[in-house]
Design a protein around this motif. Sequence first.
Motif, PDB file in Angstrom:
ATOM      1  N   GLY A  62      30.377  60.896 -19.613  1.00 13.02           N
ATOM      2  CA  GLY A  62      30.158  62.230 -20.148  1.00 13.02           C
ATOM      3  C   GLY A  62      28.967  62.915 -19.510  1.00 13.02           C
ATOM      4  N   VAL A  63      27.873  62.185 -19.350  1.00 10.90           N
ATOM      5  CA  VAL A  63      26.676  62.744 -18.710  1.00 10.90           C
ATOM      6  C   VAL A  63      26.978  63.128 -17.267  1.00 10.90           C
ATOM      7  CG1 VAL A  63      24.385  62.113 -17.822  1.00 10.90           C
ATOM      8  CG2 VAL A  63      24.984  61.649 -20.207  1.00 10.90           C
ATOM      9  N   HIS A  64      27.691  62.272 -16.555  1.00  8.93           N
ATOM     10  CA  HIS A  64      28.043  62.563 -15.161  1.00  8.93           C
ATOM     11  C   HIS A  64      28.837  63.866 -15.062  1.00  8.93           C
ATOM     12  CE1 HIS A  64      29.328  61.856 -11.008  1.00  8.93           C
ATOM     13  NE2 HIS A  64      30.546  62.180 -11.407  1.00  8.93           N
ATOM     14  N   LEU A  65      29.829  64.031 -15.927  1.00  7.92           N
ATOM     15  CA  LEU A  65      30.688  65.215 -15.856  1.00  7.92           C
ATOM     16  C   LEU A  65      29.929  66.485 -16.231  1.00  7.92           C
ATOM     17  CD1 LEU A  65      33.955  63.715 -17.367  1.00  7.92           C
ATOM     18  CD2 LEU A  65      33.623  64.473 -15.014  1.00  7.92           C
ATOM     19  N   LEU A  66      29.112  66.423 -17.276  1.00  9.96           N
ATOM     20  CA  LEU A  66      28.386  67.622 -17.700  1.00  9.96           C
ATOM     21  C   LEU A  66      27.300  67.991 -16.691  1.00  9.96           C
ATOM     22  CD1 LEU A  66      28.130  67.022 -21.546  1.00  9.96           C
ATOM     23  CD2 LEU A  66      29.592  68.662 -20.346  1.00  9.96           C
ATOM     24  N   ALA A  67      26.665  66.993 -16.081  1.00 10.73           N
ATOM     25  CA  ALA A  67      25.675  67.295 -15.045  1.00 10.73           C
ATOM     26  C   ALA A  67      26.350  67.937 -13.833  1.00 10.73           C
ATOM     27  CB  ALA A  67      24.937  66.019 -14.634  1.00 10.73           C
ATOM     28  N   ALA A  68      27.516  67.409 -13.454  1.00 12.50           N
ATOM     29  CA  ALA A  68      28.250  67.984 -12.332  1.00 12.50           C
ATOM     30  C   ALA A  68      28.702  69.406 -12.622  1.00 12.50           C
ATOM     31  CB  ALA A  68      29.459  67.108 -12.002  1.00 12.50           C
ATOM     32  N   LEU A  69      28.948  69.694 -13.898  1.00  9.77           N
ATOM     33  CA  LEU A  69      29.376  71.030 -14.303  1.00  9.77           C
ATOM     34  C   LEU A  69      28.226  72.034 -14.225  1.00  9.77           C
ATOM     35  CD1 LEU A  69      32.027  72.311 -15.440  1.00  9.77           C
ATOM     36  CD2 LEU A  69      31.128  71.854 -17.724  1.00  9.77           C
ATOM     37  N   GLY A  70      26.987  71.523 -14.230  1.00 12.66           N
ATOM     38  CA  GLY A  70      25.824  72.395 -14.137  1.00 12.66           C
ATOM     39  C   GLY A  70      25.070  72.596 -15.426  1.00 12.66           C
ATOM     40  N   CYS A  71      25.374  71.786 -16.450  1.00  6.72           N
ATOM     41  CA  CYS A  71      24.648  71.912 -17.720  1.00  6.72           C
ATOM     42  C   CYS A  71      23.170  71.570 -17.516  1.00  6.72           C
ATOM     43  CB  CYS A  71      25.242  70.984 -18.775  1.00  6.72           C
ATOM     44  SG  CYS A  71      26.906  71.455 -19.316  1.00  6.72           S
ATOM     45  N   ASP A  72      22.302  72.230 -18.281  1.00  7.33           N
ATOM     46  CA  ASP A  72      20.874  71.919 -18.203  1.00  7.33           C
ATOM     47  C   ASP A  72      20.362  71.200 -19.450  1.00  7.33           C
ATOM     48  OD1 ASP A  72      20.289  73.983 -20.203  1.00  7.33           O
ATOM     49  OD2 ASP A  72      20.540  75.436 -18.596  1.00  7.33           O
ATOM     50  N   THR A  73      21.203  71.108 -20.499  1.00  4.79           N
ATOM     51  CA  THR A  73      20.818  70.471 -21.755  1.00  4.79           C
ATOM     52  C   THR A  73      21.991  69.656 -22.274  1.00  4.79           C
ATOM     53  OG1 THR A  73      19.389  72.361 -22.292  1.00  4.79           O
ATOM     54  CG2 THR A  73      19.979  70.895 -24.119  1.00  4.79           C
ATOM     55  N   LEU A  74      21.689  68.512 -22.886  1.00  4.32           N
ATOM     56  CA  LEU A  74      22.710  67.704 -23.550  1.00  4.32           C
ATOM     57  C   LEU A  74      22.342  67.619 -25.020  1.00  4.32           C
ATOM     58  CD1 LEU A  74      25.220  65.868 -23.500  1.00  4.32           C
ATOM     59  CD2 LEU A  74      23.664  63.938 -23.108  1.00  4.32           C
ATOM     60  N   ALA A  75      23.187  68.174 -25.888  1.00  2.36           N
ATOM     61  CA  ALA A  75      22.943  68.152 -27.326  1.00  2.36           C
ATOM     62  C   ALA A  75      23.779  67.062 -27.978  1.00  2.36           C
ATOM     63  CB  ALA A  75      23.275  69.510 -27.941  1.00  2.36           C
ATOM     64  N   PHE A  76      23.190  66.389 -28.963  1.00  2.00           N
ATOM     65  CA  PHE A  76      23.913  65.337 -29.678  1.00  2.00           C
ATOM     66  C   PHE A  76      23.269  65.134 -31.047  1.00  2.00           C
ATOM     67  CE2 PHE A  76      20.736  63.489 -26.853  1.00  2.00           C
ATOM     68  CZ  PHE A  76      19.971  62.701 -27.714  1.00  2.00           C
ATOM     69  N   GLY A  77      24.047  64.610 -31.973  1.00  2.00           N
ATOM     70  CA  GLY A  77      23.542  64.308 -33.298  1.00  2.00           C
ATOM     71  C   GLY A  77      22.859  62.952 -33.336  1.00  2.00           C
TER      72      GLY A  77
END
Length: 262
Positions: A85-100
């Motif tokens: 999940g981190v790999h895909l979101l970083a590749a997408l260009g996200c700058d923040t990862l939110a989680f509970g």
Amino acid sequence: MDFTGIIAEYDPFHNGHAAQLAAVRAAGAQCIAVCMSSGAVQRGGVPILPESVRVRAALDAGADLVIALPAPYACATAEQFAAAGVHLLAALGCDTLAFGAETPDAAALLDTARLLDGEELNARIRRNLATGMTYAAARAAAADALHPGTGGLLRTPNNILGIEYCKAILHRHAALTPLALPRLGAAHGGGAGAHAGTPMASASFLRGLPQPDWEPFVPARAAELYGRAAADGLCWTAQDSRPPFWPCCGCRTPRILRRCAA
């Protein structure tokens, strides 16, 4: 945090998920991308609802984009689930990862992630395992011995997954800032609760109920989607015997394969 990512199953999407999306937006996210389990979930089974219904529920509740977490990673270990999940979101260009998280302290979760990579911790884990401890207990005890209080973070499910997200960010040098948000209303795997007058229930609790009984715990638009899916025979219920993913894929009956993929 212009572009925030979330990793989720949404099996099913409920009021707690909607509250998380709202909190991320309130924190300043201009765009929210969700990396969502596709045809399999972490329990090694098929989702209770098809991917298309879960995607629509997320978009209706405020997500801007939903991408698929492929099945081999969606039903893997927490470490592999988080890393993909981190790999895909970083590749997408996200700058923040939110989680509970049960402990919504991103700095503490990051520190614990760093601790887990140390050789001294691994040596202590091996010694604890030799005494008959389970791996989870051995790791928590080892962490507590090196950094008192850290072991408690390794004993609750959302914290554990959050730490795995932080580990993945560190290992990949990903340009993602972790944003830990409090889990509201109902504990992971727990029963029903409420937050600010809104009924809350965990996804596992809802999966044990007949679909019509979900209504108080899911957004109104999602309830409509789920009702239609159930009417079309696309919603597994508590009365169904939900097949595990891998045996389902190994079967040879096209009708059953279509049912698993729905």
